[in-house]
Design a protein around this motif. Structure first.
Motif, PDB file in Angstrom:
ATOM      1  N   UNK A 117       0.844  -1.198   0.000  1.00 55.88           N
ATOM      2  CA  UNK A 117       0.000   0.000   0.000  1.00 55.88           C
ATOM      3  C   UNK A 117       0.882   1.252   0.000  1.00 55.88           C
ATOM      4  N   UNK A 118       1.927   1.260   0.817  1.00 54.97           N
ATOM      5  CA  UNK A 118       2.835   2.418   0.849  1.00 54.97           C
ATOM      6  C   UNK A 118       3.480   2.638  -0.524  1.00 54.97           C
ATOM      7  N   UNK A 119       3.871   1.566  -1.184  1.00 50.40           N
ATOM      8  CA  UNK A 119       4.468   1.688  -2.520  1.00 50.40           C
ATOM      9  C   UNK A 119       3.445   2.221  -3.521  1.00 50.40           C
ATOM     10  N   UNK A 145      -2.594   9.068   5.078  1.00 54.47           N
ATOM     11  CA  UNK A 145      -2.347   7.645   5.321  1.00 54.47           C
ATOM     12  C   UNK A 145      -0.863   7.399   5.575  1.00 54.47           C
ATOM     13  N   UNK A 146       0.000   8.114   4.872  1.00 52.75           N
ATOM     14  CA  UNK A 146       1.440   7.988   5.114  1.00 52.75           C
ATOM     15  C   UNK A 146       1.803   8.473   6.513  1.00 52.75           C
ATOM     16  N   UNK A 147       1.213   9.578   6.930  1.00 53.30           N
ATOM     17  CA  UNK A 147       1.462  10.089   8.286  1.00 53.30           C
ATOM     18  C   UNK A 147       1.021   9.065   9.321  1.00 53.30           C
ATOM     19  N   UNK A 148      -0.143   8.466   9.088  1.00 55.98           N
ATOM     20  CA  UNK A 148      -0.629   7.458  10.040  1.00 55.98           C
ATOM     21  C   UNK A 148       0.337   6.277  10.135  1.00 55.98           C
ATOM     22  N   UNK A 149       0.853   5.837   8.990  1.00 53.87           N
ATOM     23  CA  UNK A 149       1.783   4.708   9.000  1.00 53.87           C
ATOM     24  C   UNK A 149       3.067   5.057   9.745  1.00 53.87           C
ATOM     25  N   UNK A 150       3.589   6.262   9.519  1.00 50.64           N
ATOM     26  CA  UNK A 150       4.799   6.695  10.228  1.00 50.64           C
ATOM     27  C   UNK A 150       4.544   6.798  11.718  1.00 50.64           C
ATOM     28  N   UNK A 158       7.272  -1.213   7.363  1.00 50.12           N
ATOM     29  CA  UNK A 158       6.169  -0.416   6.802  1.00 50.12           C
ATOM     30  C   UNK A 158       6.433   1.063   7.045  1.00 50.12           C
ATOM     31  N   UNK A 159       6.912   1.386   8.245  1.00 46.21           N
ATOM     32  CA  UNK A 159       7.292   2.781   8.529  1.00 46.21           C
ATOM     33  C   UNK A 159       8.337   3.272   7.525  1.00 46.21           C
ATOM     34  N   UNK A 160       9.339   2.438   7.267  1.00 46.08           N
ATOM     35  CA  UNK A 160      10.397   2.821   6.323  1.00 46.08           C
ATOM     36  C   UNK A 160       9.826   3.047   4.922  1.00 46.08           C
ATOM     37  N   UNK A 163       8.088   6.362   5.007  1.00 43.19           N
ATOM     38  CA  UNK A 163       9.079   7.451   5.018  1.00 43.19           C
ATOM     39  C   UNK A 163       9.579   7.706   3.603  1.00 43.19           C
ATOM     40  N   UNK A 164       9.881   6.635   2.875  1.00 41.36           N
ATOM     41  CA  UNK A 164      10.343   6.793   1.488  1.00 41.36           C
ATOM     42  C   UNK A 164       9.249   7.422   0.625  1.00 41.36           C
ATOM     43  N   UNK A 165       8.011   6.953   0.773  1.00 45.97           N
ATOM     44  CA  UNK A 165       6.905   7.464  -0.042  1.00 45.97           C
ATOM     45  C   UNK A 165       6.681   8.953   0.173  1.00 45.97           C
TER      46      UNK A 165
END
Length: 222
Positions: A117-119, A145-150, A158-160, A163-165
């Motif tokens: 999902x992040x990709x 959604x990226x902020x939530x994952x981080x 998944x955090x990494x 962060x890349x995304x």
């Protein structure tokens, strides 16, 4: 007729998973390019992501949603992330467990799906970044959604990936969405739980978003 046949193939349970994924990718590219008839495939791709038990098909469907890159694709991506997110505490090792045990817990299909999902969000942001008229809701929902994952994801990998995304939030026209992302990154850089590798990736992402370079100096970033 060709598009109708491709749409039919997406739901063919007898076909090999790899072939169905390739068919979905062709349809996803057609949808992205504005082919109206291929839009009929969208519900089928969403259904594969939401209901299929084959992780290969689910990940392939997630990749396709990323290719499509629209706000209609972000909503099922968010739902897939939530569906494969373990309940709070479920991913934590028992008291006294060692790091190896924690690594075993993280090595699951759920984690791999959330990374996918992040990709896919990278593809969404890249698509919106190149469009003359971006869909601000697609960008906003992806960024959140990226902020939530981080902030909350229990898996370091998944955090990494998140962060890349976040690097793809760099366009000036995404500026309104950069603040929350930068705040989340600085907060994680300051956390004792963040390893050196994660901090390095955070620094690289902060440089990409802001155009500033304060290396790993969290006070200066703040």
């Amino acid at each position: 007729p060709a598009i109708n046949k491709l749409i039919e193939m997406v739901g063919d349970q007898k076909m090999a998973a790899d072939l169905r994924v390739n068919v979905m990718k062709v349809l996803a590219q057609l949808i992205r390019d504005g082919n109206r008839q291929s839009l009929q495939a969208m519900p089928k791709i969403v259904e594969v992501v939401a209901r299929n038990q084959d992780v290969k098909l689910v990940k392939g469907g997630i990749q396709c949603l990323g290719i499509i890159g629209s706000v209609d694709a972000v909503a099922p991506l968010r739902q897939a992330y939530l569906d494969f997110l373990p309940a709070k505490g479920a991913a934590a090792p028992a008291a006294g467990a060692d790091a190896a045990a924690a690594a075993v817990v993280e090595n699951t299909d759920d984690t791999e799906v959330r990374k996918e999902v992040m990709r896919a969000l990278v593809s969404v942001l890249s698509t919106q970044g190149t469009r003359a008229q971006m869909d601000i809701k697609a960008v906003h929902d992806s960024a959140q959604l990226l902020v939530r994952a981080v902030d909350e994801d229990p898996a370091a990998t998944v955090k990494d990936a998140a962060i890349f995304a976040m690097r793809y939030l760099y366009p000036v026209k995404f500026k309104a969405e950069q603040w929350d992302a930068v705040d989340a990154l600085i907060y994680l850089m300051r956390a004792k739980s963040a390893g050196d590798g994660t901090k390095q990736r955070i620094g690289e992402t902060l440089i990409a978003i802001t155009g500033q370079d304060f290396a790993l100096d969290v006070k200066r970033w703040d």
